[in-house]
Design a protein around this motif. Structure first.
Motif, mmCIF file in Angstrom:
data_model
loop_
_atom_site.group_PDB
_atom_site.id
_atom_site.type_symbol
_atom_site.label_atom_id
_atom_site.label_comp_id
_atom_site.label_asym_id
_atom_site.label_seq_id
_atom_site.Cartn_x
_atom_site.Cartn_y
_atom_site.Cartn_z
ATOM 1 N N THR A 143 0.705 -1.713 0.268
ATOM 2 C CA THR A 143 0.366 0.024 -0.243
ATOM 3 C C THR A 143 0.840 1.472 -0.261
ATOM 4 O O THR A 143 0.155 2.217 -0.852
ATOM 5 C CB THR A 143 -0.837 -0.132 1.177
ATOM 6 N N ARG B 175 4.365 6.323 -2.348
ATOM 7 C CA ARG B 175 3.602 7.025 -1.701
ATOM 8 C C ARG B 175 4.668 8.172 -1.196
ATOM 9 O O ARG B 175 6.277 7.418 -0.163
ATOM 10 C CB ARG B 175 3.534 6.560 -0.428
ATOM 11 N N SER C 234 0.585 11.810 7.102
ATOM 12 C CA SER C 234 -0.347 11.699 5.685
ATOM 13 C C SER C 234 -1.177 10.129 5.296
ATOM 14 O O SER C 234 -1.785 9.901 4.908
ATOM 15 C CB SER C 234 0.047 12.061 4.429
ATOM 16 N N LEU C 235 -0.284 9.256 5.897
ATOM 17 C CA LEU C 235 -1.219 7.830 5.838
ATOM 18 C C LEU C 235 -0.561 7.064 6.521
ATOM 19 O O LEU C 235 0.484 6.945 6.717
ATOM 20 C CB LEU C 235 -0.521 7.297 4.210
ATOM 21 N N ARG D 251 -7.465 12.404 10.885
ATOM 22 C CA ARG D 251 -7.213 13.087 9.430
ATOM 23 C C ARG D 251 -6.799 12.636 8.816
ATOM 24 O O ARG D 251 -6.420 12.468 7.486
ATOM 25 C CB ARG D 251 -6.723 14.492 9.682
ATOM 26 N N ALA D 252 -5.626 11.975 8.650
ATOM 27 C CA ALA D 252 -4.756 10.857 7.438
ATOM 28 C C ALA D 252 -5.817 9.965 7.170
ATOM 29 O O ALA D 252 -6.766 9.219 7.574
ATOM 30 C CB ALA D 252 -4.229 10.554 8.748
ATOM 31 N N GLU D 253 -5.432 9.366 6.209
ATOM 32 C CA GLU D 253 -6.064 8.428 5.554
ATOM 33 C C GLU D 253 -5.370 6.898 6.429
ATOM 34 O O GLU D 253 -4.328 6.617 6.253
ATOM 35 C CB GLU D 253 -5.722 8.641 3.982
ATOM 36 N N VAL E 280 -5.449 2.825 5.990
ATOM 37 C CA VAL E 280 -5.276 1.731 5.052
ATOM 38 C C VAL E 280 -4.822 0.511 5.634
ATOM 39 O O VAL E 280 -4.173 0.301 6.104
ATOM 40 C CB VAL E 280 -5.386 2.058 3.682
#
Length: 280
Positions: free
Chosen positions: A120, A124, A200-201, A223-225, A227
């Motif tokens: 994933t 990034r 951010s992730l 707030r962050a994505e 996954v």
């Protein structure tokens, strides 16, 4: 011919390994697992590692994960394993036990390296953190794809106790928590972590990530994505193999002279699902 390395992942309940095709992370032979010794002291664990190496008839370098801080091959923490590990030169111990060159790194760091290269986190940028939810909470921090090793964010103090004592997969099981109640605890933890490092992730790994649909949609206030990891429990093995390859770039995984030297730097085989298959 594809380059292979053997990766071994030391877990709380089992020690598992497989040869890894470094081009895509697939296992070139079926994963082999043995129970983690009880108690999980250094020498009994090293003996199990030797059994796994011998099972594959492996003669090249080996990558091994350790569930704690590792600096220059030495175990510097032991939160979820025997305290006898503290100060042990794990790389040298494993090299003596297996007769192979061994590279040792933190287990979450290994999973993160694999996930950032093949899962994933691939391509990034910015700040990315992988969290492995299991017996504890492991963490791997990356900035623009570069690992910041040994972060151990599972030990952040929230309400006077280690976060992993309330938010790990083990805590969910032992306390009989439903997905919603556990997701609430994870939300508090992730929000606290976010306030410290502003990722951010956030990638969620460990075996429980296979059931991510039950709890990730319930995460709130972050707030962050967020996954799930694509490589799930294969990531530690794959990352360990990658670490061995990075430490021995000139080595070949084909049969080589048997030798003992520790590295403290952070018939046609049948392919088994590994990183490439898990990512589908």
């Amino acid at each position: 011919m594809a380059r292979e390395m053997l990766g071994i992942d030391i877990g709380g309940s089992g020690i598992k390994g497989a040869p890894v095709d470094l081009s895509d992370g697939a296992f070139t032979r079926a994963r082999f697992r043995l129970d983690t010794p009880r108690p999980a002291r250094p020498k009994p664990v090293a003996k199990v590692l030797a059994e796994i190496v011998d099972h594959f008839g492996w003669d090249g370098p080996v990558g091994v994960t350790y569930p704690g801080v590792v600096i220059d091959g030495v175990a510097m923490s032991a939160a979820n394993v025997s305290k006898h590990w503290l100060g042990v030169d794990a790389a040298h111990l494993f090299a003596e036990a297996t007769g192979r060159e061994v590279t040792v790194l933190n287990d979450a760091d290994a999973a993160g390296v694999a996930e950032m290269r093949l899962g994933t986190g691939r391509d990034r940028r910015g700040t990315v953190v992988l969290l492995t939810l299991g017996t504890g909470i492991g963490s791997a921090l990356f900035t623009d794809g570069v690992l910041v090793p040994n972060t151990e964010f599972g030990h952040i103090q929230i309400d006077g106790m280690d976060a992993e004592l309330r938010a790990s997969a083990k805590a969910r099981t032992e306390e009989g928590l439903g997905w919603r109640r556990w997701a609430k605890r994870l939300s508090v933890y992730m929000a606290h972590l976010e306030a410290l490092i502003s990722p951010s992730l956030i990638i969620v790994g460990g075996g429980v990530s296979r059931k991510s649909e039950h709890f990730l949609p319930l995460i709130e206030g972050v707030r962050a994505e967020v996954v799930p990891a694509r490589l799930v429990n294969n990531a530690g093995i794959v990352g360990a193999a990658m670490a061995a390859d990075a430490a021995h770039p000139a080595e070949k995984a084909a049969p080589a002279a048997r030798r003992v030297r520790a590295s403290g730097r952070t018939g046609g085989p049948q392919r088994e699902p590994g990183a490439a298959e898990a990512a589908r």
